[in-house]
Design an enzyme around this catalytic site. Sequence first.
Site, mmCIF file in Angstrom:
data_model
loop_
_atom_site.group_PDB
_atom_site.id
_atom_site.type_symbol
_atom_site.label_atom_id
_atom_site.label_comp_id
_atom_site.label_asym_id
_atom_site.label_seq_id
_atom_site.Cartn_x
_atom_site.Cartn_y
_atom_site.Cartn_z
ATOM 1 C CE1 TYR A 1 74.103 -77.071 -27.727
ATOM 2 C CE2 TYR A 1 74.978 -79.128 -26.854
ATOM 3 C CZ TYR A 1 73.973 -78.426 -27.498
ATOM 4 O OH TYR A 1 72.839 -79.065 -27.940
ATOM 5 N NE ARG B 1 75.423 -75.710 -32.375
ATOM 6 C CZ ARG B 1 74.258 -76.042 -31.801
ATOM 7 N NH1 ARG B 1 74.183 -77.105 -31.040
ATOM 8 N NH2 ARG B 1 73.199 -75.306 -31.994
ATOM 9 C CG HIS C 1 64.627 -75.725 -29.120
ATOM 10 N ND1 HIS C 1 64.837 -76.351 -30.334
ATOM 11 C CD2 HIS C 1 63.409 -76.128 -28.703
ATOM 12 C CE1 HIS C 1 63.777 -77.094 -30.638
ATOM 13 N NE2 HIS C 1 62.890 -76.969 -29.672
ATOM 14 C CB CYS D 1 76.362 -74.929 -9.720
ATOM 15 S SG CYS D 1 75.427 -73.836 -8.649
HETATM 16 C C1 BJW Z 1 67.910 -73.401 -45.562
HETATM 17 C C2 BJW Z 1 69.135 -72.852 -45.960
HETATM 18 C C3 BJW Z 1 69.136 -71.479 -46.356
HETATM 19 C C4 BJW Z 1 69.451 -74.937 -45.415
HETATM 20 N N1 BJW Z 1 67.989 -70.783 -46.326
HETATM 21 N N2 BJW Z 1 66.805 -72.684 -45.561
HETATM 22 C C5 BJW Z 1 55.214 -85.458 -31.421
HETATM 23 C C6 BJW Z 1 55.334 -86.200 -32.571
HETATM 24 C C7 BJW Z 1 56.549 -86.764 -32.919
HETATM 25 C C8 BJW Z 1 57.669 -86.607 -32.092
HETATM 26 C C9 BJW Z 1 57.539 -85.871 -30.940
HETATM 27 C C10 BJW Z 1 56.328 -85.302 -30.630
HETATM 28 N N3 BJW Z 1 56.503 -84.605 -29.468
HETATM 29 C C11 BJW Z 1 57.778 -84.728 -29.056
HETATM 30 C C12 BJW Z 1 58.431 -85.511 -29.916
HETATM 31 C C13 BJW Z 1 59.840 -85.904 -29.750
HETATM 32 C C14 BJW Z 1 60.822 -84.852 -30.214
HETATM 33 C C15 BJW Z 1 60.674 -84.703 -31.719
HETATM 34 O O1 BJW Z 1 60.122 -83.763 -32.242
HETATM 35 N N4 BJW Z 1 61.229 -85.631 -32.465
HETATM 36 C C16 BJW Z 1 61.184 -85.584 -33.924
HETATM 37 C C17 BJW Z 1 62.610 -85.549 -34.454
HETATM 38 C C18 BJW Z 1 60.382 -86.750 -34.402
HETATM 39 N N5 BJW Z 1 60.634 -83.570 -29.547
HETATM 40 C C19 BJW Z 1 61.170 -83.330 -28.349
HETATM 41 O O2 BJW Z 1 61.787 -84.182 -27.745
HETATM 42 C C20 BJW Z 1 60.948 -81.968 -27.732
HETATM 43 N N6 BJW Z 1 60.465 -82.114 -26.408
HETATM 44 C C21 BJW Z 1 59.213 -82.446 -26.140
HETATM 45 O O3 BJW Z 1 58.352 -82.524 -26.961
HETATM 46 O O4 BJW Z 1 59.007 -82.684 -24.822
HETATM 47 C C22 BJW Z 1 57.765 -83.251 -24.393
HETATM 48 C C23 BJW Z 1 57.933 -83.547 -22.896
HETATM 49 C C24 BJW Z 1 56.928 -83.157 -22.023
HETATM 50 C C25 BJW Z 1 57.064 -83.442 -20.654
HETATM 51 C C26 BJW Z 1 58.214 -84.080 -20.181
HETATM 52 C C27 BJW Z 1 59.203 -84.458 -21.033
HETATM 53 C C28 BJW Z 1 59.076 -84.186 -22.419
HETATM 54 C C29 BJW Z 1 62.290 -81.228 -27.598
HETATM 55 C C30 BJW Z 1 62.958 -80.979 -28.908
HETATM 56 C C31 BJW Z 1 64.302 -80.306 -28.669
HETATM 57 C C32 BJW Z 1 65.134 -80.234 -29.949
HETATM 58 N N7 BJW Z 1 66.391 -79.680 -29.637
HETATM 59 C C33 BJW Z 1 67.310 -79.310 -30.703
HETATM 60 C C34 BJW Z 1 68.664 -78.896 -30.091
HETATM 61 C C35 BJW Z 1 68.554 -77.511 -29.428
HETATM 62 C C36 BJW Z 1 69.854 -77.043 -28.884
HETATM 63 C C37 BJW Z 1 70.910 -76.909 -29.932
HETATM 64 O O5 BJW Z 1 70.814 -76.052 -30.840
HETATM 65 O O6 BJW Z 1 71.876 -77.689 -29.872
HETATM 66 O O7 BJW Z 1 66.770 -78.243 -31.483
HETATM 67 S S1 BJW Z 1 67.531 -80.597 -31.935
HETATM 68 C C38 BJW Z 1 67.614 -79.536 -33.330
HETATM 69 O O8 BJW Z 1 66.487 -79.717 -34.243
HETATM 70 C C39 BJW Z 1 67.465 -78.120 -32.750
HETATM 71 C C40 BJW Z 1 66.635 -77.464 -33.788
HETATM 72 O O9 BJW Z 1 66.031 -76.320 -33.223
HETATM 73 C C41 BJW Z 1 65.673 -78.526 -34.195
HETATM 74 C C42 BJW Z 1 64.965 -78.264 -35.466
HETATM 75 O O10 BJW Z 1 65.838 -78.278 -36.539
HETATM 76 P P1 BJW Z 1 65.683 -77.199 -37.710
HETATM 77 O O11 BJW Z 1 65.882 -75.846 -37.168
HETATM 78 O O12 BJW Z 1 64.448 -77.453 -38.463
HETATM 79 O O13 BJW Z 1 66.997 -77.504 -38.562
HETATM 80 P P2 BJW Z 1 67.247 -78.668 -39.641
HETATM 81 O O14 BJW Z 1 68.717 -78.819 -39.751
HETATM 82 O O15 BJW Z 1 66.444 -79.861 -39.363
HETATM 83 O O16 BJW Z 1 66.658 -78.050 -41.000
HETATM 84 C C43 BJW Z 1 67.295 -76.963 -41.626
HETATM 85 C C44 BJW Z 1 66.481 -76.611 -42.865
HETATM 86 O O17 BJW Z 1 67.040 -75.428 -43.423
HETATM 87 C C45 BJW Z 1 66.500 -77.683 -43.955
HETATM 88 O O18 BJW Z 1 65.167 -77.911 -44.387
HETATM 89 C C46 BJW Z 1 67.326 -77.045 -45.079
HETATM 90 O O19 BJW Z 1 66.855 -77.406 -46.374
HETATM 91 C C47 BJW Z 1 67.101 -75.569 -44.814
HETATM 92 N N8 BJW Z 1 68.166 -74.665 -45.284
HETATM 93 N N9 BJW Z 1 70.110 -73.794 -45.909
HETATM 94 C C48 BJW Z 1 66.870 -71.384 -45.970
HETATM 95 N N10 BJW Z 1 70.305 -70.859 -46.778
#
Ligand code: BJW
Length: 266
Positions: A72, A75, A126, A153
């Site tokens: 982090y 980043r 996030h 802390c």
């Molecule tokens: C371009 C480009 C250019 C390239 N121009 N485009 C329901 C169904 C299924 C699963 C779940 C569900 N509910 C929850 C889940 C589990 C999980 C989840 O979703 N898992 C899936 C992977 C299946 N979700 C969670 O765990 C979430 N929490 C939750 O739901 O809690 C419920 C709960 C309730 C009560 C108690 C306890 C829990 C939390 C999710 C947190 C994700 N965190 C991260 C890290 C954040 C911090 C950090 O930055 O380090 O978030 S992971 C990472 O992925 C980050 C991103 O925000 C996130 C999304 O990624 P993103 O932004 O889409 O990026 P990429 O890399 O995937 O895609 C980039 C795209 O850009 C690509 O398509 C390229 O083609 C494109 N691109 N160049 C335009 N120039």
Amino acid sequence: MAPGKNYNNIAAFHEKLASSKRILALCGAGLSASSGLPTFRGAGGLWRSRNATDLATPEAFEADPGLVWLFYTYRRHVALTASPNPGHFALATLAKKLPEFLCLSPNVDNLHIRAAHPGSQLRLLHGSLYQPHPLLDPAHTLDPIPSASLPTCPECESLVRPDVVWFGEPLDEAMLTEIDAWIDATEVDLVLAIGTSAVVWPPAGSTERARGKKTSLVTVNPEAEMPGNLRRMRTRDFAFAGDAAVLLPQLLEPVTGKPRADGTYK
Ligand code: BJW
């Protein structure tokens, strides 16, 4: 389902934009790709040969807090030396021109804010790289802590962690409730999915929830026009394959006006 014949036609999109009052955007890491920040999945998704998504978990922090802090801190440094790109500026300008535009962004890089996106029309789903977060519970121990130099802390001396949402952790409940209420208030005309793989929930769920009978989904992503994406499209949807930093200023120009050479707006 199948796209209409004008699915990647900018003039046809401009017609839809002209009649759109309520617009929801879900941005992702791809929006910041042109600013030089790596995405999570696909090319650029590795850090020191580890998957970036594997490091964004409470389990990774528990196993090796020093490594996760290093990830982090790196980043944070890279994001500080980067600048918002024309895509960030176009979205910020759209927000200033259109009161009913809401931008959801899981990006933690601060670039929306540095592009002067109005805070009332931006939800950082996030968290942020620039805010330390007290660790869950002072009684929670994370042995062995590899280095005494990790941030603690000042009040309770427990190890602090980055203020971001990791997998398996809940997003801010009040924020999600407010977003759902905004979506449900009346039909959303346009949903923009910009630079996101749209696989992470709940953010991906918001775009689904916002798709009413007349809503057009607009995907802006280098992979937008690949067969798998086209197959999922409805006739009124749009897909523009390319860099969000190049496409957004063109797509939004009827509302935002033309940008200056550096991507900013008057
Ligand atoms: C371009 C480009 C250019 C390239 N121009 N485009 C329901 C169904 C299924 C699963 C779940 C569900 N509910 C929850 C889940 C589990 C999980 C989840 O979703 N898992 C899936 C992977 C299946 N979700 C969670 O765990 C979430 N929490 C939750 O739901 O809690 C419920 C709960 C309730 C009560 C108690 C306890 C829990 C939390 C999710 C947190 C994700 N965190 C991260 C890290 C954040 C911090 C950090 O930055 O380090 O978030 S992971 C990472 O992925 C980050 C991103 O925000 C996130 C999304 O990624 P993103 O932004 O889409 O990026 P990429 O890399 O995937 O895609 C980039 C795209 O850009 C690509 O398509 C390229 O083609 C494109 N691109 N160049 C335009 N120039």
